[in-house]
Structure formats: C-alpha cells, structure tokens
Design a protein around this motif. Structure first.
Motif, PDB file in Angstrom:
ATOM      1  N   GLN A  29       0.832  -1.205   0.000  1.00 24.38           N
ATOM      2  CA  GLN A  29       0.000   0.000   0.000  1.00 24.38           C
ATOM      3  C   GLN A  29       0.870   1.261   0.000  1.00 24.38           C
ATOM      4  OE1 GLN A  29      -2.218   0.831   3.616  1.00 24.38           O
ATOM      5  NE2 GLN A  29      -3.960   1.567   2.396  1.00 24.38           N
ATOM      6  N   MET A  30       1.917   1.271   0.820  1.00 30.09           N
ATOM      7  CA  MET A  30       2.772   2.458   0.920  1.00 30.09           C
ATOM      8  C   MET A  30       3.532   2.732  -0.377  1.00 30.09           C
ATOM      9  SD  MET A  30       4.180   1.996   4.791  1.00 30.09           S
ATOM     10  CE  MET A  30       5.178   3.461   4.801  1.00 30.09           C
ATOM     11  N   ASN A  31       3.910   1.677  -1.085  1.00 28.73           N
ATOM     12  CA  ASN A  31       4.643   1.846  -2.336  1.00 28.73           C
ATOM     13  C   ASN A  31       3.718   2.034  -3.531  1.00 28.73           C
ATOM     14  OD1 ASN A  31       7.214   1.622  -1.161  1.00 28.73           O
ATOM     15  ND2 ASN A  31       7.036  -0.592  -1.126  1.00 28.73           N
ATOM     16  N   GLY A  32       2.429   1.927  -3.292  1.00 33.45           N
ATOM     17  CA  GLY A  32       1.444   2.105  -4.359  1.00 33.45           C
ATOM     18  C   GLY A  32       1.022   0.773  -4.944  1.00 33.45           C
ATOM     19  N   TYR A  33      -0.203   0.396  -4.672  1.00 33.42           N
ATOM     20  CA  TYR A  33      -0.708  -0.903  -5.123  1.00 33.42           C
ATOM     21  C   TYR A  33      -0.465  -1.156  -6.612  1.00 33.42           C
ATOM     22  CZ  TYR A  33      -3.982  -4.411  -6.777  1.00 33.42           C
ATOM     23  OH  TYR A  33      -4.526  -5.477  -7.423  1.00 33.42           O
ATOM     24  N   PRO A  34      -0.794  -0.207  -7.501  1.00 33.90           N
ATOM     25  CA  PRO A  34      -0.622  -0.522  -8.930  1.00 33.90           C
ATOM     26  C   PRO A  34       0.812  -0.931  -9.294  1.00 33.90           C
ATOM     27  CG  PRO A  34      -1.959   1.433  -8.686  1.00 33.90           C
ATOM     28  CD  PRO A  34      -1.412   1.104  -7.318  1.00 33.90           C
ATOM     29  N   SER A  35       1.801  -0.275  -8.703  1.00 35.23           N
ATOM     30  CA  SER A  35       3.193  -0.586  -9.041  1.00 35.23           C
ATOM     31  C   SER A  35       3.710  -1.821  -8.302  1.00 35.23           C
ATOM     32  CB  SER A  35       4.096   0.614  -8.732  1.00 35.23           C
ATOM     33  OG  SER A  35       4.146   0.836  -7.339  1.00 35.23           O
ATOM     34  N   GLN A  36       2.970  -2.284  -7.315  1.00 30.63           N
ATOM     35  CA  GLN A  36       3.384  -3.431  -6.498  1.00 30.63           C
ATOM     36  C   GLN A  36       2.497  -4.657  -6.727  1.00 30.63           C
ATOM     37  OE1 GLN A  36       6.085  -3.418  -4.167  1.00 30.63           O
ATOM     38  NE2 GLN A  36       6.516  -1.676  -5.466  1.00 30.63           N
ATOM     39  N   LYS A  37       1.849  -4.709  -7.875  1.00 29.31           N
ATOM     40  CA  LYS A  37       0.911  -5.793  -8.155  1.00 29.31           C
ATOM     41  C   LYS A  37       1.569  -7.172  -8.068  1.00 29.31           C
ATOM     42  CE  LYS A  37      -2.113  -4.609 -11.090  1.00 29.31           C
ATOM     43  NZ  LYS A  37      -2.805  -4.310 -12.326  1.00 29.31           N
ATOM     44  N   THR A  38       2.810  -7.285  -8.512  1.00 32.36           N
ATOM     45  CA  THR A  38       3.512  -8.568  -8.450  1.00 32.36           C
ATOM     46  C   THR A  38       3.671  -9.018  -6.998  1.00 32.36           C
ATOM     47  OG1 THR A  38       4.690  -8.071 -10.488  1.00 32.36           O
ATOM     48  CG2 THR A  38       5.618  -9.802  -9.098  1.00 32.36           C
ATOM     49  N   SER A  39       4.033  -8.090  -6.118  1.00 28.42           N
ATOM     50  CA  SER A  39       4.157  -8.423  -4.694  1.00 28.42           C
ATOM     51  C   SER A  39       2.824  -8.889  -4.135  1.00 28.42           C
ATOM     52  CB  SER A  39       4.660  -7.222  -3.898  1.00 28.42           C
ATOM     53  OG  SER A  39       5.955  -6.885  -4.295  1.00 28.42           O
ATOM     54  N   PHE A  40       1.751  -8.225  -4.567  1.00 25.90           N
ATOM     55  CA  PHE A  40       0.421  -8.644  -4.118  1.00 25.90           C
ATOM     56  C   PHE A  40       0.110 -10.060  -4.595  1.00 25.90           C
ATOM     57  CE2 PHE A  40      -4.125  -9.121  -5.092  1.00 25.90           C
ATOM     58  CZ  PHE A  40      -4.616  -9.097  -3.791  1.00 25.90           C
ATOM     59  N   LEU A  41       0.398 -10.335  -5.858  1.00 28.88           N
ATOM     60  CA  LEU A  41       0.103 -11.659  -6.409  1.00 28.88           C
ATOM     61  C   LEU A  41       0.880 -12.765  -5.700  1.00 28.88           C
ATOM     62  CD1 LEU A  41      -0.027 -10.751 -10.196  1.00 28.88           C
ATOM     63  CD2 LEU A  41      -1.965 -11.226  -8.686  1.00 28.88           C
ATOM     64  N   LEU A  42       2.012 -12.438  -5.114  1.00 31.69           N
ATOM     65  CA  LEU A  42       2.821 -13.429  -4.404  1.00 31.69           C
ATOM     66  C   LEU A  42       2.381 -13.664  -2.957  1.00 31.69           C
ATOM     67  CD1 LEU A  42       6.360 -12.495  -5.723  1.00 31.69           C
ATOM     68  CD2 LEU A  42       5.026 -14.540  -6.261  1.00 31.69           C
ATOM     69  N   HIS A  84     -10.451  -2.148  -3.880  1.00 30.10           N
ATOM     70  CA  HIS A  84     -10.658  -3.488  -3.327  1.00 30.10           C
ATOM     71  C   HIS A  84      -9.499  -3.858  -2.389  1.00 30.10           C
ATOM     72  CE1 HIS A  84     -13.181  -4.748  -7.082  1.00 30.10           C
ATOM     73  NE2 HIS A  84     -13.840  -3.934  -6.276  1.00 30.10           N
ATOM     74  N   PHE A  85      -8.280  -3.530  -2.808  1.00 33.60           N
ATOM     75  CA  PHE A  85      -7.106  -3.821  -1.994  1.00 33.60           C
ATOM     76  C   PHE A  85      -7.171  -3.069  -0.663  1.00 33.60           C
ATOM     77  CE2 PHE A  85      -2.620  -2.929  -0.839  1.00 33.60           C
ATOM     78  CZ  PHE A  85      -2.247  -4.225  -0.542  1.00 33.60           C
ATOM     79  N   LYS A  86      -7.576  -1.802  -0.710  1.00 36.59           N
ATOM     80  CA  LYS A  86      -7.721  -1.008   0.518  1.00 36.59           C
ATOM     81  C   LYS A  86      -8.752  -1.640   1.448  1.00 36.59           C
ATOM     82  CE  LYS A  86      -8.695   3.709   2.064  1.00 36.59           C
ATOM     83  NZ  LYS A  86      -9.882   3.564   2.864  1.00 36.59           N
ATOM     84  N   ASN A  87      -9.869  -2.102   0.890  1.00 35.33           N
ATOM     85  CA  ASN A  87     -10.889  -2.768   1.703  1.00 35.33           C
ATOM     86  C   ASN A  87     -10.343  -4.041   2.337  1.00 35.33           C
ATOM     87  OD1 ASN A  87     -12.753  -0.797   1.029  1.00 35.33           O
ATOM     88  ND2 ASN A  87     -13.684  -1.997  -0.606  1.00 35.33           N
ATOM     89  N   MET A  88      -9.536  -4.769   1.584  1.00 36.57           N
ATOM     90  CA  MET A  88      -8.926  -5.995   2.097  1.00 36.57           C
ATOM     91  C   MET A  88      -8.002  -5.689   3.269  1.00 36.57           C
ATOM     92  SD  MET A  88      -6.614  -8.665  -0.022  1.00 36.57           S
ATOM     93  CE  MET A  88      -5.801 -10.032   0.766  1.00 36.57           C
TER      94      MET A  88
END
Length: 106
Positions: A29-42, A84-88
């Motif tokens: 979240q701090m680094n920006g969800y769109p640019s960190q999508k790969t980290s989210f997917l992992l 959606h990510f923020k809600n999660m």
C-alpha cells in the motif's frame, strides 16, 4: 471480524503470523498498489507455504479468509483494484485487532 478474530485465536494462530501478511500488505500500500501488483500476487502463495509449514487450525482458517478477500481484489481494473485492496487491508486490520483483543499471543 470480531467472531473470526476470536475463532482464529482459539485455533492457535499467533499475532506474528497475521502481522507477517499484514505488514507485507502495508508495504504494498505504501509503495502504491498498482506498481506493487507482483508483490500482491505473491502474497497468496507465501501464505499457503506458511500454512503447510505450520499446520495449525487457526492459520488454515486465516488462509481461507485471506483467499476469499484476495480473490475479490480485481487485479486487472486500475480503478476498482486499488479500492478493493484497501478494503482488504481494512478487513485484515480489523481481524488482527480482534485477534489481539481476545488474547492473541505473539
């Protein structure tokens, strides 16, 4: 979040186990969800690995909760995905708070 926080505490889930996932979500979240999508997917495979390594009921139940929340995040839509990510994150934070309230140990 209240009932689930109590349930996973009774299942042996530690606060540290939740914080490991929650901390990674906050970094994304701090680094920006769109640019960190790969980290989210992992996140999901990392948590699945932790479940297999620890084998406690609380962590298994937390994974089921996480899986539902994770799958509800639209990773293709640049408008709704971050929301959606923020809600999660907020839901996970509430579960963590109630887990700690009911005596979740480190």
């Amino acid at each position: 979040a209240d009932n689930f926080g109590k349930h996973i505490k009774e299942g042996g889930l530690t606060t540290s186990q939740i914080r490991n996932v929650f901390g990674e979500m906050r970094r994304i979240q701090m680094n920006g969800y769109p640019s960190q999508k790969t980290s989210f997917l992992l996140l999901k495979p990392k948590l699945a690995y932790a479940v297999k390594r620890n084998e406690n009921d609380g962590l298994k139940d937390f994974y089921k909760f996480f899986e539902i929340a994770y799958d509800s995040v639209d990773t293709k839509d640049a408008t709704s995905g971050p929301k959606h990510f923020k809600n999660m994150i907020e839901l996970t934070e509430a579960v963590l708070a109630y887990h700690k309230y009911y005596g979740g140990k480190e």
